[in-house]
Write a protein that holds these residues in place. Structure first.
Motif, PDB file in Angstrom:
ATOM      1  N   GLY A 244      17.113 -14.662  71.699  1.00 40.98           N
ATOM      2  CA  GLY A 244      16.719 -13.262  71.849  1.00 40.98           C
ATOM      3  C   GLY A 244      16.889 -12.462  70.573  1.00 40.98           C
ATOM      4  O   GLY A 244      17.034 -13.002  69.479  1.00 40.98           O
ATOM      5  N   GLY A 245      16.848 -11.144  70.733  1.00 39.42           N
ATOM      6  CA  GLY A 245      17.043 -10.258  69.594  1.00 39.42           C
ATOM      7  C   GLY A 245      15.781  -9.938  68.821  1.00 39.42           C
ATOM      8  O   GLY A 245      15.848  -9.330  67.750  1.00 39.42           O
ATOM      9  N   ARG A 246      14.625 -10.332  69.334  1.00 39.63           N
ATOM     10  CA  ARG A 246      13.354 -10.059  68.656  1.00 39.63           C
ATOM     11  C   ARG A 246      12.516  -9.092  69.475  1.00 39.63           C
ATOM     12  O   ARG A 246      12.422  -9.213  70.695  1.00 39.63           O
ATOM     13  N   ALA A 247      11.898  -8.144  68.789  1.00 36.32           N
ATOM     14  CA  ALA A 247      11.030  -7.168  69.451  1.00 36.32           C
ATOM     15  C   ALA A 247       9.702  -7.114  68.709  1.00 36.32           C
ATOM     16  O   ALA A 247       9.643  -6.663  67.561  1.00 36.32           O
ATOM     17  N   VAL A 248       8.658  -7.598  69.354  1.00 35.09           N
ATOM     18  CA  VAL A 248       7.316  -7.544  68.786  1.00 35.09           C
ATOM     19  C   VAL A 248       6.661  -6.233  69.223  1.00 35.09           C
ATOM     20  O   VAL A 248       6.620  -5.918  70.413  1.00 35.09           O
ATOM     21  N   VAL A 249       6.184  -5.459  68.254  1.00 31.93           N
ATOM     22  CA  VAL A 249       5.587  -4.156  68.539  1.00 31.93           C
ATOM     23  C   VAL A 249       4.075  -4.268  68.390  1.00 31.93           C
ATOM     24  O   VAL A 249       3.580  -4.639  67.320  1.00 31.93           O
TER      25      VAL A 249
ATOM     26  N   GLY B 170      21.302  -5.206  67.368  1.00 35.38           N
ATOM     27  CA  GLY B 170      21.045  -6.601  67.665  1.00 35.38           C
ATOM     28  C   GLY B 170      19.573  -6.960  67.766  1.00 35.38           C
ATOM     29  O   GLY B 170      19.231  -8.134  67.918  1.00 35.38           O
ATOM     30  N   LEU B 171      18.683  -5.962  67.677  1.00 32.70           N
ATOM     31  CA  LEU B 171      17.239  -6.216  67.752  1.00 32.70           C
ATOM     32  C   LEU B 171      16.599  -6.113  66.371  1.00 32.70           C
ATOM     33  O   LEU B 171      16.946  -5.237  65.580  1.00 32.70           O
ATOM     34  N   THR B 172      15.668  -6.999  66.106  1.00 36.78           N
ATOM     35  CA  THR B 172      14.842  -6.937  64.906  1.00 36.78           C
ATOM     36  C   THR B 172      13.399  -6.731  65.345  1.00 36.78           C
ATOM     37  O   THR B 172      12.893  -7.472  66.192  1.00 36.78           O
ATOM     38  N   SER B 173      12.749  -5.722  64.787  1.00 38.78           N
ATOM     39  CA  SER B 173      11.393  -5.387  65.219  1.00 38.78           C
ATOM     40  C   SER B 173      10.352  -5.934  64.244  1.00 38.78           C
ATOM     41  O   SER B 173      10.573  -5.994  63.031  1.00 38.78           O
TER      42      SER B 173
END
Length: 251
Positions: free
Chosen positions: A94-99, A51-54
């Motif tokens: 949600g579901g977004r991951a900024v690296v 469910g997460l997109t990086s």
């Protein structure tokens, strides 16, 4: 990535109903662990964190290079400016991951084998962004990142380091003098050594949304993040060949 042997290690679930900022440490010479783990499916990111997109942040100047720009955008990289990161984090469902490789280009100059210097003591921009968007913070440490290349010795205060830092301030990118192995020989070249990378994703730090956090609130969350990163390192270092007496050095 070029005979690098990466592994993504999960320590806790990340609820896809939230957005996240993953602080990646250390930068290393070429951020190999971040690219392999968060820009490809090679280590199973979608399965470990469903469910997460990086989205990995990269210096904006690389997005001005024809063709290379298209390649990195296809891999999910975005410019490392506030506007681009904020655009991703504004997604309400949600579901977004900024690296973010928090140490950035300057930290690459400290990427020597056997060292654990983390450029973080005065890095608070990503903390403020997390508070402004209510994005949870996740410390990430990549064991083995600094072992992929040898780098010419450049202690702070030497003429080489002065030149490197001067060029970095002008161009925006650092120029570490690194080397490792060749394609068909192991004595010299620009290919990374065949060594493993273990990228450990820590437990999320809950962040409440606040448009205008005070300096005291920023300092408190920043200190909490450093404590959590240090604990993550100490908890897992024994599994990846780091001596028990070694600790992170925050610069």
């Amino acid at each position: 990535m070029f005979s690098v042997f990466p592994q993504l290690v999960k320590t806790a679930d990340l609820d896809p109903r939230h957005n996240y900022i993953l602080g990646f440490h250390p930068h290393g010479v070429l951020v190999a662990g971040a690219f392999t783990n968060f820009c490809t499916y090679a280590t199973g990111f979608p399965q470990l964190f469903p469910g997460l997109t990086s989205y990995l942040l990269m210096l904006p100047l690389w997005f001005r290079v024809p063709f290379f720009r298209d390649y990195i955008m296809c891999a999910g990289l975005i410019p490392s400016d506030k506007e681009s990161a904020s655009y991703v984090l504004r997604k309400r469902r949600g579901g977004r991951a900024v690296v973010i490789a928090v140490g950035g280009a300057p930290e690459a100059l400290d990427a020597h084998p056997g060292t654990f210097n983390v450029l973080l003591a005065n890095k608070k921009g990503f903390i403020k962004m997390a508070m402004e968007h209510g994005a949870h913070l996740v410390p990430v440490f990549s064991f083995g990142e600094n072992e992929l290349y040898d780098q010419v010795e450049n202690p702070r205060g030497t003429w080489l380091r002065w030149i490197q830092e001067r060029l970095q301030s002008i161009m925006g990118i650092s120029l570490p003098l690194f080397h490792a192995r060749g394609i068909f020989q192991y004595s010299f070249g620009l290919m990374p050594y065949r060594r493993p990378i273990y990228t450990v994703v820590g437990r999320p730090i809950k962040v409440e949304k606040k448009q205008k956090p005070t300096a005291e609130e920023l300092d408190a969350l920043h200190q909490l993040y450093m404590d959590k990163l240090s604990n993550l390192f100490d908890e897992h270092k024994g599994n990846y060949g780091v001596d028990k007496d070694v600790h992170l050095n925050f610069v």
